[in-house]
Design an enzyme around this catalytic site. Structure first.
Site, PDB file in Angstrom:
ATOM      1  N   SER A   1      13.130 -43.207  -9.958  1.00 28.06           N
ATOM      2  CA  SER A   1      11.969 -42.376  -9.683  1.00 28.06           C
ATOM      3  C   SER A   1      11.941 -42.130  -8.183  1.00 28.06           C
ATOM      4  CB  SER A   1      10.674 -43.063 -10.123  1.00 28.06           C
ATOM      5  OG  SER A   1       9.572 -42.234  -9.874  1.00 28.06           O
TER       6      SER A   1
ATOM      7  N   ARG B   1      -3.618  -1.582  -6.134  1.00 27.27           N
ATOM      8  CA  ARG B   1      -2.845  -2.812  -5.945  1.00 27.27           C
ATOM      9  C   ARG B   1      -3.247  -3.790  -7.039  1.00 27.27           C
ATOM     10  NH1 ARG B   1      -5.880  -4.496  -0.311  1.00 27.27           N
ATOM     11  NH2 ARG B   1      -7.972  -4.723  -1.160  1.00 27.27           N
TER      12      ARG B   1
ATOM     13  N   GLY C   1      -8.464  -7.119   4.634  1.00 30.56           N
ATOM     14  CA  GLY C   1      -9.333  -7.344   5.778  1.00 30.56           C
ATOM     15  C   GLY C   1      -8.681  -8.032   6.953  1.00 30.56           C
TER      16      GLY C   1
ATOM     17  N   ARG D   1      -3.570   3.160   8.558  1.00 30.31           N
ATOM     18  CA  ARG D   1      -3.919   1.892   7.899  1.00 30.31           C
ATOM     19  C   ARG D   1      -2.689   0.997   7.782  1.00 30.31           C
ATOM     20  NH1 ARG D   1      -6.741   3.811   2.429  1.00 30.31           N
ATOM     21  NH2 ARG D   1      -7.977   1.900   2.539  1.00 30.31           N
TER      22      ARG D   1
ATOM     23  N   MET E   1      -5.858  -7.044   8.675  1.00 30.34           N
ATOM     24  CA  MET E   1      -5.261  -6.163   9.682  1.00 30.34           C
ATOM     25  C   MET E   1      -6.129  -4.918   9.858  1.00 30.34           C
ATOM     26  SD  MET E   1      -1.182  -6.647   9.020  1.00 30.34           S
ATOM     27  CE  MET E   1      -1.242  -6.347   7.263  1.00 30.34           C
TER      28      MET E   1
ATOM     29  N   TYR F   1      11.592 -35.486 -15.410  1.00 30.54           N
ATOM     30  CA  TYR F   1      10.140 -35.313 -15.360  1.00 30.54           C
ATOM     31  C   TYR F   1       9.651 -35.331 -13.921  1.00 30.54           C
ATOM     32  CZ  TYR F   1       9.733 -40.348 -14.437  1.00 30.54           C
ATOM     33  OH  TYR F   1       9.820 -41.591 -13.876  1.00 30.54           O
TER      34      TYR F   1
ATOM     35  N   LYS G   1       0.833  -1.209   0.000  1.00 24.52           N
ATOM     36  CA  LYS G   1       0.000   0.000   0.000  1.00 24.52           C
ATOM     37  C   LYS G   1       0.866   1.256   0.000  1.00 24.52           C
ATOM     38  CE  LYS G   1      -3.735  -0.270   2.267  1.00 24.52           C
ATOM     39  NZ  LYS G   1      -4.602  -0.520   3.437  1.00 24.52           N
TER      40      LYS G   1
ATOM     41  N   HIS H   1      -3.224 -41.283   3.048  1.00 26.38           N
ATOM     42  CA  HIS H   1      -3.811 -42.139   2.018  1.00 26.38           C
ATOM     43  C   HIS H   1      -5.035 -41.469   1.405  1.00 26.38           C
ATOM     44  CE1 HIS H   1      -6.524 -45.327   0.531  1.00 26.38           C
ATOM     45  NE2 HIS H   1      -5.400 -45.872   0.093  1.00 26.38           N
TER      46      HIS H   1
ATOM     47  N   CYS I   1       7.813 -39.248  -8.393  1.00 27.08           N
ATOM     48  CA  CYS I   1       6.409 -39.671  -8.455  1.00 27.08           C
ATOM     49  C   CYS I   1       5.676 -39.483  -7.135  1.00 27.08           C
ATOM     50  CB  CYS I   1       6.301 -41.126  -8.913  1.00 27.08           C
ATOM     51  SG  CYS I   1       7.102 -42.306  -7.812  1.00 27.08           S
TER      52      CYS I   1
END
Length: 885
Positions: A772, A348, A107, A98, A109, A859, A28, A464, A839
């Site tokens: 993997s 902002r 909202g 502020r 603070m 990957y 701000k 799980h 994975c």
């Protein structure tokens, strides 16, 4: 400019900050300084730096004398520019105080408006404005706001006084209050403040100022602010700045107004001016919904800002266009109009839905405001989850029961069921249901498939329930500790409610919230903006993206989302099908190898059919099949009733079955007889699976397909384990090819999920075509944490700053990450071109994806619904690397 300044002024012709100083001035303050430099109409003021927030706490939550001196000097500069004096009885300067952190926390603070008023300065304000009602209304608002924010009073007592007065006078709106009413209210408020707090309302403007600055600093550590930072992964050490700004008034009369606007529609992303305003009001009236605001743009009703105040509206349009062009992003702006004069209070980057983010990014590329690379870097990858799952209607009425962990996004409603059998039965009748469990196990898989959503009272983000639900794209709320589940009584007790089987609840898997009754959902729609961003991501990323999928349905879904292969097929899930589980149990109950092989012979065609389905769904894309991993006891019945039923079906005595179950029980099954250890003991299990894989590949080749087969051996700790099992798997596959006179290429590799395997990866790589990384188990074994149990206390560790994030959600880069990096380096030292992937669930986490990109993996693999998240994250990782060079 001194790096140690505590206060920075934003005054026309002398703005001491700019938009690049967010770390020091907060978002701000930085933007107020920037707008001032642009020559936009910004009320003068100053910003106390974020560093002073930490100093405030270090000083025992007190403002230092040095800071007070700097504030007084800055205040005098503002007085000189405005021509008014703070605390003066004739021409009083009023200010707002502020908050403003580096990242927007709307909202979360505190704010105080109209500061500097007392019954002496109020007279000067009334004379200055020529409007006594405005002056008393401003004082009434100030007393109410200050008593709450600074004095910590529950202002609902003051609300009651106001509402009682309006009821007595038959007023509909606050604007109906007369000067006499407002005077009576202020007096009544002050009396109630003394009664509630034991303190008088302060009349000294400087005391009010120090109290308000301190309150804003304190609001940095309120529970709601801490929760918000945890939710958005913002650091708790950033601190907030404090913005002290000269007041302009939207409540001075009918030629005054206040409002909020977005330069584009924040819900859809459409390029149209969007916002709301109120005439004769202050900012909190719009936000709090005290009055129903009007739209800014002409709509034919005659009550728009464009129609009510045409000159001010025209200037606002000019300003918003300048701001969007300057910041090159959609802006969220706050403004006040005082006597037809426009003032800008804030700008902002606007919060937006995922749908809007994609459209805005694409449109701004086309408008040549930003580049493709900038567009990709601006989109929050996690936000894509909103687009891929049904979500709860934001406009629906809801009764919140409790909140757990947002384990898998989406919205789902249904009747409560407490076991998989009931879920399947209800689903077959077309009745939607929610599977409610203390925690799930692989045996619950059918119920998880059948249910609309899954709810557990235990377990974390990679439990799980969470992992499997995400893989299915199924809504899941896990680890809701407020819930007490009683299977015997078929009862869910939660925050004073007692719910039975058949009662309806609704889950929001994106927030972790649980609601009473049914809440309507909105179906996801993937538009051409989504497709465009995904294609752009693919153009820039170098990291491959695969999926974790166990069924053709999941595989096909993942391909639609852009998956380039399967990085993990968990074969154990295939054995829990109702038609197979007893065959699997018969194999486990066998007393000798011959009996085991007979049972495995029954399972072989079933496994083959599974693999055929996956190969067909993935065409020529690689499919990594993990051989059986969990301990055998997970497949066995757990209750006396289930044991008796199984004994009847297998024509075996209950005593024999019970003894077998007891013999397989382990104190720590996660580190017990599972994975490759099972195959060392019972080689025939992996041999059957290898044969099923080979036969499936051959059948697909005979149908004209060209499957890409990768066989993965889990939980390897030593090179010798892999050497033995690799040799056995290769012998079976090669023999099956020879018998069928069909050849195909395949790889045999392993999961790196134990620290020893990572540290000896150079030896293991001799026998592996690929690694993997199973980062779920690697995190457990590296940190000594159970992913199913640690959810109870991990958030305490995060709050205490021990972990920056849950290590099962985002990889622990220093610890677990070091093991991954070491294994990569050692593996490539032995085999330069060894394929490296991951994975675990970390494959869909943006921060983890960036880490995997940086350590050189080929990957990542994640659940189908996280594939788009991983694609965008991989592109961002490549672009960040490019920018850092």
């Amino acid at each position: 400019m001194s790096a140690n300044k505590s206060v920075y002024c934003f005054i026309p012709g002398n703005s001491e900050g700019d938009a690049s100083m967010r770390d020091i001035l907060g978002g701000k303050g930085a933007n107020l300084a920037e707008m001032t430099s642009l020559g936009l109409p910004v009320p003068p003021g100053f910003t106390i730096s974020t560093d002073m927030c930490q100093s405030f706490y270090d000083n025992g939550e007190a403002l230092s004398d040095t800071l007070k001196d700097d504030v007084i000097k800055a205040l005098k500069k503002v007085e000189e520019v405005i021509g008014k004096k703070f605390g003066d009885t004739k021409s009083p300067l009023l200010v707002s105080v502020r908050s403003g952190a580096k990242f927007s926390m709307p909202g979360m603070m505190d704010t105080v408006l109209n500061l500097g008023l007392n019954e002496e300065t109020l007279v000067g304000l009334a004379e200055q404005s020529g409007n006594a009602r405005f002056a008393w209304d401003s004082y009434r608002r100030f007393v109410q706001m200050y008593s709450n924010v600074v004095m910590g009073m529950n202002t609902s007592f003051l609300d009651i006084i106001l509402e009682d007065l309006k009821h007595e006078k038959n007023y509909e709106k606050d604007n109906d209050l007369t000067v006499e009413d407002l005077q009576w209210l202020v007096s009544s408020y002050k009396n109630e403040i003394i009664t509630s707090t034991g303190r008088k309302f302060p009349t000294d403007p400087m005391e009010q100022l120090w109290g308000s600055i301190s309150a804003v600093f304190r609001s940095w550590n309120t529970p709601r602010a801490i929760t918000y930072r945890n939710l958005h992964n913002f650091s708790h050490s950033l601190g907030t700045a404090v913005n002290v700004q000269s007041m302009v008034f939207g409540n001075m009369g009918d030629d005054c107004a206040t409002g909020v606007a977005f330069t584009r529609d924040p819900s859809t992303g459409e390029k149209k001016f969007f916002g709301e305003f109120l005439i004769n009001a202050q900012g909190e009236d719009v936000v709090a919904g005290i009055r129903t605001p009007q739209g800014l743009v002409k709509s034919g009703t005659g009550d728009s800002l464009e129609e009510a105040m045409p000159p001010a509206y025209a200037e606002l349009v000019d300003v918003y266009k300048k701001l969007e062009l300057h910041y090159r992003d959609m802006q969220d702006i706050e403004f006040t109009i005082e006597k037809n004069k426009l003032w800008m209070l804030q700008t902002r980057g606007g919060k937006r839905t995922a749908q809007a983010a994609l459209r805005i990014a694409c449109d701004m590329i086309d408008e040549k405001l930003i580049t493709e690379k900038e567009a990709l870097l601006r989109i929050e990858p996690h936000s894509l989850d909103q687009l891929l799952h049904p979500r709860l209607s934001p406009d629906a009425d809801k009764t919140l029961l409790a909140k757990g962990l947002p384990a898998s996004p989406g919205g789902a409603s249904g009747q409560i069921v407490f076991n998989s059998e009931d879920s399947v039965a209800l689903t077959e009748k077309g009745i939607k249901n929610i599977l409610v469990r203390v925690e799930t196990s692989p045996e619950d898989i059918e119920g998880m498939v059948a249910a609309q959503g899954v709810f557990t009272s235990r377990g974390g983000m990679t439990s799980h329930a969470a992992v499997v639900a995400r893989g299915m794209g199924k809504c899941c709320v896990a680890g809701c500790t407020a819930a007490n589940i009683n299977y015997n009584d078929q009862e869910l007790r939660i925050e004073g409610y007692v719910l039975k089987a058949g009662d309806v609840i609704t889950l929001d898997g994106g927030t972790g919230e649980v609601f009473l009754g049914e809440v309507p959902t909105i179906d996801p729609v993937l538009d051409h903006y989504f497709e465009r961003i995904m294609k752009l991501s693919d153009n820039y990323r170098t990291l491959g993206v695969r999926t974790n999928a166990d069924t053709p349905t999941d595989a096909e879904k993942a391909v639609k989302f852009g998956a380039e292969g399967i990085g993990l097929c968990r074969t154990e899930h295939m054995f829990f099908d109702a038609h197979r589980i007893d065959v699997m149990r018969k194999m486990i109950m066998s007393d000798n190898k011959a009996q085991r092989e007979e049972a495995l012979g029954e399972l072989l065609p079933m496994q083959k059919a599974d693999f055929v389905g996956l190969f067909q769904a993935m065409a020529e894309r690689p499919v990594t099949i993990r051989l059986l991993d969990p301990p055998l006891h997970e497949f066995l019945p757990h209750t006396d009733k289930e044991l008796n039923e199984l004994a009847q079906r297998l024509d075996e005595s209950v005593e024999v079955l019970n003894n077998k179950v007891k013999s397989l029980k382990e104190f720590n099954p996660m580190l017990g007889h599972r994975g490759c250890r099972l195959a060392i003991t019972y080689p025939e299990i992996y041999l059957m699976q290898a044969q099923a894989i080979a036969e499936a590949a051959i059948e697909c080749i005979n149908k004209g397909l060209n499957p890409s087969v990768e066989v993965m051996i889990p939980l390897v700790a030593t090179d010798k384990e892999l050497e033995i099992l690799r040799k056995q798997v290769i012998e079976v596959i090669d023999q099956t090819q020879k018998q069928a006179e069909v050849e195909f290429n395949y790889l045999v590799g392993t999961m790196i999920e134990l620290p020893r395997a990572a540290l000896t990866a150079d030896e293991i790589a001799i026998h592996a075509d690929f690694f993997s990384f199973g980062t779920n188990d690697l995190t457990q074994t590296c940190l000594g944490l159970s992913r199913d149990d640690s959810g109870r206390f991990l958030q305490s560790y995060v709050h205490a700053g021990i972990f920056s994030e849950d290590p099962f959600v985002s990889i622990d880069q220093k610890g677990v990450g070091s093991l991954v990096k070491t294994a990569c380096e050692l593996g490539r030292k032995t085999k330069e071109n060894i394929k490296l992937g991951i994975c675990g669930e970390h494959g869909g986490d943006p921060q983890s994806v960036e880490f995997f990109h940086n350590v050189g993996l080929d990957y990542v693999s994640c659940s189908p619904y996280r594939v788009p998240v991983a694609r965008l994250s991989a592109a961002q990782s490549a672009l960040k690397n490019e920018l850092s060079k």
